[in-house]
Design an enzyme around this catalytic site. Structure first.
Site, mmCIF file in Angstrom:
data_model
loop_
_atom_site.group_PDB
_atom_site.id
_atom_site.type_symbol
_atom_site.label_atom_id
_atom_site.label_comp_id
_atom_site.label_asym_id
_atom_site.label_seq_id
_atom_site.Cartn_x
_atom_site.Cartn_y
_atom_site.Cartn_z
ATOM 1 N N SER A 64 0.810 -1.216 0.000
ATOM 2 C CA SER A 64 0.000 0.000 0.000
ATOM 3 C C SER A 64 0.843 1.265 0.000
ATOM 4 O O SER A 64 0.334 2.349 -0.318
ATOM 5 C CB SER A 64 -0.946 0.004 1.206
ATOM 6 N N ASP A 306 -3.986 6.638 11.151
ATOM 7 C CA ASP A 306 -3.183 5.884 10.194
ATOM 8 C C ASP A 306 -1.785 6.492 10.186
ATOM 9 O O ASP A 306 -1.526 7.473 9.493
ATOM 10 C CB ASP A 306 -3.814 5.959 8.804
ATOM 11 N N HIS A 309 0.505 5.344 6.438
ATOM 12 C CA HIS A 309 0.292 5.980 5.139
ATOM 13 C C HIS A 309 0.299 7.498 5.276
ATOM 14 O O HIS A 309 0.370 8.031 6.383
ATOM 15 C CB HIS A 309 -1.016 5.484 4.530
#
Length: 333
Positions: A64, A306, A309
């Site tokens: 990702s 998060d 990311h």
């Protein structure tokens, strides 16, 4: 000067990383820039990027973090040329997609492959660990190598998960696999083997020419445990000397950089056709604890903290600023 795009001008941002649309109150993270010690880093020029990739295909392959970097690039380029989504494999969280910029016949793709080598991911209906086959690449991207001019690789975080490792059909060991009769061997040597298999295979298959760029490990910034409501609350970068690159973050980066250097030496006479480079973003990413998505005003529990990311726009845009300069240097060589 701030970013080339925002949460409304670019339609490819994953919802959880669209920090401004989720009510982020501070905007300082949009205006910090990275200053290398020995050069000036030019602002990203989307027109220049399109000129370099006219009639070419750049593919991002990995986990990702590769997708995060890909989405940043598409957004920056779309500020001057609209992208057309020409391929998607179902609605599987944007794992396999391709965009086409008709103005220059340039293509940008993402391939989900969190180990680069062949892997069977853990699932609710299967084993609760991953299985990695370290002697062969993942053909979900490997089968398309002939049609790729530049490949950007990015892996790391999935190697921390429980896994069993195989080579030539034989189990080498595992990482965190209680209840299985396998030897615990950790993940550092496994990461090295996966990168080595990947770079060697690309070199073997693409003697006619390809640019290979490995984006190094991007540290997380959880304060507290990630699965126990840990957060990344800082609103400014770390100051010089406030945060050191050490421990696992340093080790992951070191392995990836060493394998790029080793592969560069190993391809010998093929070096002019297969050009290798490490896109070393580990330290600059470590210094940016302010750039992560989280639950902001009026959003409540809909968006999680998060700390792995990056907000889009945000610090990950710097990776692509450097990427463009690396590509220009490889082409000059």
């Amino acid at each position: 000067m701030g970013p080339l795009y925002n949460g409304t001008t670019c339609g490819t941002i994953k919802d959880g990383q669209n920090c401004m649309s989720h009510g982020r109150p501070d905007l300082g993270f949009l205006y910090w820039r990275w200053q290398p010690q020995e050069c000036q880093l030019p602002r990203f020029d989307p027109n220049e990027f399109l000129q370099f990739f006219a009639d070419r295909h750049i593919a991002f392959v990995g986990d990702s973090m590769a997708r995060n970097q890909l989405e940043s690039l598409v957004c920056m380029v779309s500020s001057v040329s609209p992208p057309n989504l020409v391929y998607k494999n179902g609605d599987d969280d944007n794992k396999f997609r391709r965009w086409h910029f008709a103005s220059h016949n340039a293509s940008v793709s993402i391939y989900w492959s969190p180990f680069l080598v062949k892997g069977v991911e853990k699932s609710k209906n299967g084993p609760d660990h991953n299985e990695l086959y370290l002697d062969r690449i993942d053909e979900r991207w490997g089968k398309d190598l002939d049609g790729i001019d530049t490949i950007v690789l990015s892996i790391g975080h999935w190697f921390l998960h429980p896994a069993v490792y195989l080579d030539d059909g034989k189990v080498l060991g595992c990482h965190y696999c209680p209840g299985l009769n396998h030897t615990e061997i950790g993940f550092y040597d496994v990461l090295r083997k996966a990168v080595r298999t990947t770079l060697n295979t690309i070199s073997d298959r693409r003697g006619d020419g390809i640019d290979v760029i490995l984006t190094t490990f991007s540290p997380s910034h959880f304060e507290g445990d990630w699965d126990k409501f840990g957060a990344c609350p800082k609103t400014e970068p770390y100051g010089e000397g406030e945060k050191l690159l050490e421990g696992m973050d340093a080790d992951m980066r070191k392995i990836e950089v060493e394998e790029v250097e080793s592969a560069r030496l190993g391809i010998g006479g093929n070096q002019k056709k297969v050009r290798l480079e490490a896109l070393d973003v580990t330290r600059l990413s470590l210094m940016r604890p302010d750039g992560h998505p989280g639950p902001y005003i009026g959003v409540g529990e809909r968006v999680q903290n998060d700390c792995v990311h990056w907000c889009l726009p945000g610090p990950v845009d710097t990776w692509n600023q450097i990427l463009l300069q690396v590509i220009k240097r490889l082409r000059r060589q």
